[in-house]
Design a protein around this motif. Sequence first.
Motif, PDB file in Angstrom:
ATOM      1  N   UNK A 125       4.001  -9.067  10.614  1.00 36.13           N
ATOM      2  CA  UNK A 125       4.665  -9.824   9.555  1.00 36.13           C
ATOM      3  C   UNK A 125       3.635 -10.495   8.649  1.00 36.13           C
ATOM      4  N   UNK A 126       2.628 -11.092   9.243  1.00 37.43           N
ATOM      5  CA  UNK A 126       1.640 -11.824   8.462  1.00 37.43           C
ATOM      6  C   UNK A 126       0.833 -10.890   7.573  1.00 37.43           C
ATOM      7  N   UNK A 127       0.452  -9.751   8.097  1.00 41.11           N
ATOM      8  CA  UNK A 127      -0.340  -8.819   7.295  1.00 41.11           C
ATOM      9  C   UNK A 127       0.473  -8.278   6.113  1.00 41.11           C
ATOM     10  N   UNK A 128       1.770  -8.113   6.291  1.00 41.37           N
ATOM     11  CA  UNK A 128       2.610  -7.661   5.176  1.00 41.37           C
ATOM     12  C   UNK A 128       2.675  -8.732   4.093  1.00 41.37           C
ATOM     13  N   UNK A 129       2.868  -9.975   4.477  1.00 39.83           N
ATOM     14  CA  UNK A 129       2.939 -11.067   3.499  1.00 39.83           C
ATOM     15  C   UNK A 129       1.634 -11.153   2.713  1.00 39.83           C
ATOM     16  N   UNK A 130       0.498 -11.025   3.400  1.00 42.21           N
ATOM     17  CA  UNK A 130      -0.798 -11.096   2.728  1.00 42.21           C
ATOM     18  C   UNK A 130      -0.979  -9.911   1.788  1.00 42.21           C
ATOM     19  N   UNK A 131      -0.600  -8.717   2.235  1.00 42.06           N
ATOM     20  CA  UNK A 131      -0.760  -7.530   1.398  1.00 42.06           C
ATOM     21  C   UNK A 131       0.088  -7.635   0.129  1.00 42.06           C
ATOM     22  N   UNK A 132       1.329  -8.077   0.256  1.00 39.91           N
ATOM     23  CA  UNK A 132       2.195  -8.210  -0.911  1.00 39.91           C
ATOM     24  C   UNK A 132       1.658  -9.275  -1.859  1.00 39.91           C
ATOM     25  N   UNK A 133       1.119 -10.349  -1.308  1.00 34.25           N
ATOM     26  CA  UNK A 133       0.551 -11.391  -2.169  1.00 34.25           C
ATOM     27  C   UNK A 133      -0.606 -10.841  -3.004  1.00 34.25           C
ATOM     28  N   UNK A 134      -1.430 -10.022  -2.396  1.00 38.31           N
ATOM     29  CA  UNK A 134      -2.531  -9.422  -3.149  1.00 38.31           C
ATOM     30  C   UNK A 134      -2.015  -8.486  -4.240  1.00 38.31           C
ATOM     31  N   UNK A 135      -0.963  -7.719  -3.918  1.00 38.20           N
ATOM     32  CA  UNK A 135      -0.388  -6.807  -4.914  1.00 38.20           C
ATOM     33  C   UNK A 135       0.203  -7.602  -6.080  1.00 38.20           C
ATOM     34  N   UNK A 136       0.965  -8.658  -5.756  1.00 37.78           N
ATOM     35  CA  UNK A 136       1.533  -9.495  -6.821  1.00 37.78           C
ATOM     36  C   UNK A 136       0.429 -10.099  -7.679  1.00 37.78           C
ATOM     37  N   UNK A 191       3.028   0.578  -5.324  1.00 30.54           N
ATOM     38  CA  UNK A 191       3.160  -0.455  -4.293  1.00 30.54           C
ATOM     39  C   UNK A 191       3.538   0.164  -2.954  1.00 30.54           C
ATOM     40  N   UNK A 192       4.424   1.154  -2.988  1.00 31.36           N
ATOM     41  CA  UNK A 192       4.809   1.820  -1.735  1.00 31.36           C
ATOM     42  C   UNK A 192       3.606   2.475  -1.079  1.00 31.36           C
ATOM     43  N   UNK A 193       2.695   3.019  -1.890  1.00 32.41           N
ATOM     44  CA  UNK A 193       1.493   3.621  -1.326  1.00 32.41           C
ATOM     45  C   UNK A 193       0.588   2.614  -0.652  1.00 32.41           C
ATOM     46  N   UNK A 194       0.618   1.368  -1.106  1.00 33.96           N
ATOM     47  CA  UNK A 194      -0.219   0.329  -0.508  1.00 33.96           C
ATOM     48  C   UNK A 194       0.437  -0.312   0.707  1.00 33.96           C
ATOM     49  N   UNK A 195       1.728  -0.075   0.897  1.00 36.53           N
ATOM     50  CA  UNK A 195       2.464  -0.703   1.997  1.00 36.53           C
ATOM     51  C   UNK A 195       2.949   0.318   3.023  1.00 36.53           C
ATOM     52  N   UNK A 196       2.336   1.522   3.049  1.00 36.79           N
ATOM     53  CA  UNK A 196       2.863   2.600   3.891  1.00 36.79           C
ATOM     54  C   UNK A 196       2.784   2.297   5.374  1.00 36.79           C
TER      55      UNK A 196
END
Length: 1158
Positions: free
Chosen positions: A1064-1075, A811-816
Amino acid sequence: MVLVAIRDIINHHMNDLQKPHKTEILDTLLRMGLQDGATSAAKELGIACPATPVQKIIDVGMSMTTLQMEHMGHLLARPISDLKDDRVGFRPDLWQHKLLDVIDNNESALVCAPTSSGKTFISYYCMKKVLRTSDDGLVIFCAPNKQLAHQVKADVYAHFRSKTFKNPPWTLYGEYTNVWENVETCQILITAPEYLQTLLTNTKLYASISKRLQYLIVDEVHCIDELENGALWERMLMMTRCPFLALSATIGNIDEFHGWLQRCQDVVRKHDEEEHKGKVKRDYKVHKVPDGEEVKEITRWSDLQKYLYIPKTPEEQSAWKECRPKIQKTAFGVDTFYPIHPCSCVTSQGLATTGFPGDLGFVPRESMVLYGTMAEACESNATVKKRMQELHPDNYFKSLTAIDQKKGRAFEKVLKQELRVWSQDPALQPFCDATLDKHRQQLEGALTRAKVNGACQYEQDSEEWLAEHLIHLMTSLAAEDKLPVLIFNFEETTCENLCEKVVDFLEAKENAYKATPEFKKKMNDLAKRQKEAEARMKKHEKVLNNKKDEDSTEQDDMLDLSDLGDLREKDVLPQFSFIRAHEGEGLDEEELADALKRVEKHFPQDHVLYRCLTRGLGVHHFGLPYGYRQAVEVLFRAKHVKAVISTETMALGIHMPCRSVVFAGDHLQLNPLQFRQMSGRAGRRGFDPLGHVIFFGVPESKINRLMTSEIQSLKGHWPLTPALVHRLVNLYIHPGCKDKVQRRIKNQMSSLWLAPLIQVTMPGEDARANSEAVLQRTTAQVRQYFGTVIDTLMTNGLLAADGETESFSDMAGKLYLWDPSHFTFLVMLKEGVFHRITEKYRPVTTHEKFTEARDWVEARTQTNEQCVESLLLLMCHILGRREIHRSVLYDKEIDSESVHQVYLPNLTKEMQGAIQGFHKRTMDCFTAHVINAAREVEKEGLTEALPLSRIVFNKAEPEECSGILAEMAENTVDYEARSPFSALTGRGDVYETQDEMTLAVRDGIYVDSEMIPSVEFKDTSMANDGQLLLNAAVFDYQHSSSQDDVLKWNGLNYKESWEDLDRFMRFIVRVDRIFTIFEQPPKVPGQPTPDEDKEVEAKTPLLKCWKDLLARCQEAYSHADSKALSKQEKKKSMKYTTAKKPKRPPLIKRDPRAVRRR
């Protein structure tokens, strides 16, 4: 122009001239009263001057030399190379010829030459070479920003669109920015630094293009010194494996920077030799072009004349308003621009030590003025007076008929050398002081006149003062034929307000003029002519329809209806616009309508940013939509927009040639580098022989500093970040990573610590004299930092100790991209903080809404809203790291506005405890890091000194002390990494915050806050260790959905608010896809693979609550745009008013090198 024609005839057609032609040339010069010019021309033509006197038609009243240097300086012939090279369509200079050879030999080069000197062509030659030799070879062009990348893409298409490909997959160009276009199949890939770093660390993508990659072109490489993205440029050049071209016009330490680039290539050579067992296929030498004496020969094609704008007196302004100003070529505005002589900005002491700055050039007229003041100053000294008579322009250029630019600059160089000799000789120094004082007094007199003339109720250089006088400046530019112009101001809102002030003024004057009898009479005449034209048209159509007249065709040809288009009332009268339609400038109606149609997608017709375009004025900054900025650029190049008010967005390479550049007001970001970049836009090669640089509302001290400061040296950045270390390690230990890919990643890791540009030095240490020791110290600390980050990740469970990746590491690699905030997010996720926040969340189903009691449904809904609100608050604390000053706590105006949240509310104790636990573990790891680094510094025997007195401050051992000192030594706190000065506080090697570690460690250890992968919540400035106050712009926007209110109350501009919300919005979307991926069922043999894009039903309360948060953010996000507000908000936000505006909360201003994003 007569003299220019004579010069060109003599220079280019000498062999074709007959004696009558030569005699006519001499007679022409004599008729103008240029006897000395005729004499020198006769020698050059090989004939004698006419014996009989020639009657003078005009008498210029000066010598041929004076006429050329004072009044024709911008028309002096430019030097033309004698070299012929079939590879290009022009005669290249020697350094350009060498550069072509470098490209043909597949070698690397650093090209540093002034703007408009002719260095851009090499980029397209490099592309042409690759396109000509193959269909799959790849060139990567790295532009400093996405806007320039889009322009380069258009230029590439214009240059090479004729190329055809035999194989369908291959394409001419591709783009890798926020747009993904033909990345894997193109031959020319255009990108920006942040995206290129992603490409270099993407194993699959880089593997697909690395074999085809032949060249990397880096434009504006001096951006490596930027605080925000400079480290990206540095890592990009360290990790690249192919030959490269690095282009720039402003590098102060060119030799040191070239040495660093060579060191990077030496590391690449070492890696290639290891991989290929000693066999290498190319030369790893980095050429410095131009080099040696070539550097002194290269100058700007166009001279730059600097001016000070002097506002008109109140009487002149009043008369100007009464006469209904017309923006066209008139005599109005003369003498409003005072020429600034470079000598008015230098001192005799500076001349004696360093001389004139290398790029402080004179225009020919300034050389003549300098000679006059020098000759006047030395009248009392016979020896010096005799020397100055030898340097008299008429004597210096005695044998020349036509003076060219090269000889004019040689005369300038001689005068500069003579003046420096005066400054270094005590006997002659008074003459130097007298010369410089006279120029300085003239400038001070002009500044005083500008201050008196521009006196009004506003402070000089304020936004109101600039708005008051800008319209006068622009009309003066139009009157003196100095348009088009770029007007630079670093504040986005100021740019828009200045534009609106000018547009409102012109519209008011136009409306007043339309109410005059003169205009009404003109309209009546226009209507009468229109009726007559319509009558002729009807008569003509009747003749054609009846076909009774045999000569109808002839009559059709004779009927003139060309003025029908001019017989209607214009929406914008040309005399109240900067567009010179009567001179053939601007677009036709159809082209203009197409351009404005694109603007209407962002702004309505009644918006000032739309209305300004119809009057030849535009605005350009990052806060505006890309489509609007693109329209402004197109209209400017088409000469429809003649003036653009811009921030620094127009300073970097965007092809918008202009005649003048105006610096409107002072700003902290207006430094020597920006000054050179922005002023370089004026007088571009092939467009204008002379560029004009105008200071408008800039203080005298700032003008002197900008003109005389040397170009900034490139110092470099810390080459590693926590996210980059994690990404490289995660890729290296990934189970699917092959040996070849592992070797490449390992080489990239070692490149980052073997060739750092940054130098970790001790105070007073000469890095050049001790370069090897400095390099070893820096390399050792970078390598040690690499291990410290790995230890930190393992300590916090983000990397397994056995070397295998965990799910959190993936997950850290996808949120770098959200470094370092994403580490805090993952640790809190790992420790279950998010799960405990959302454990009570359960959506109310449709069935429950109708079957359960109303109180139960409302209670459940309220509980769910509280979960989402807590989740939103925590994410804003993690991602929104803009610190705000504590004075907002006492601001009654802000406190009374209860609807809006200016600063974030405090977190719960549980949340704070989880974050502080992660922060403490991280600080413990980095404390060990600085202690180890301090021990290595101690081994070098380097001493520590007090910061101001530089007194050596060594620790004393207890056995070395006696008496009271011995007793005090027994109670001292031991320290190693902390500086002795800071250790007086008795804290030792205990660091609670990033700021404390950054500021308190001893010399010789490099630490900054961005090196530490955690976020702070403790305010060290408070005695009770209170929580940091963070700007609540994103949190506030989720509740108000009004970007205008966020700008109003949270103290941000459009660009900042949009960047924060978008991040902020792009982080929320990225985490939603990971979840969602983790919630999908595992793959079962024989069953189809689950579709990642398909909506999966949330199973856990966390994912259900997260999706609710995402929906809420998307709803708010849909109301926002970088500038796309509702029509009502746009109109309100752009309304120019002098009413009192709400006080904006002050933002913390810290040293960006120490703390950028907390």
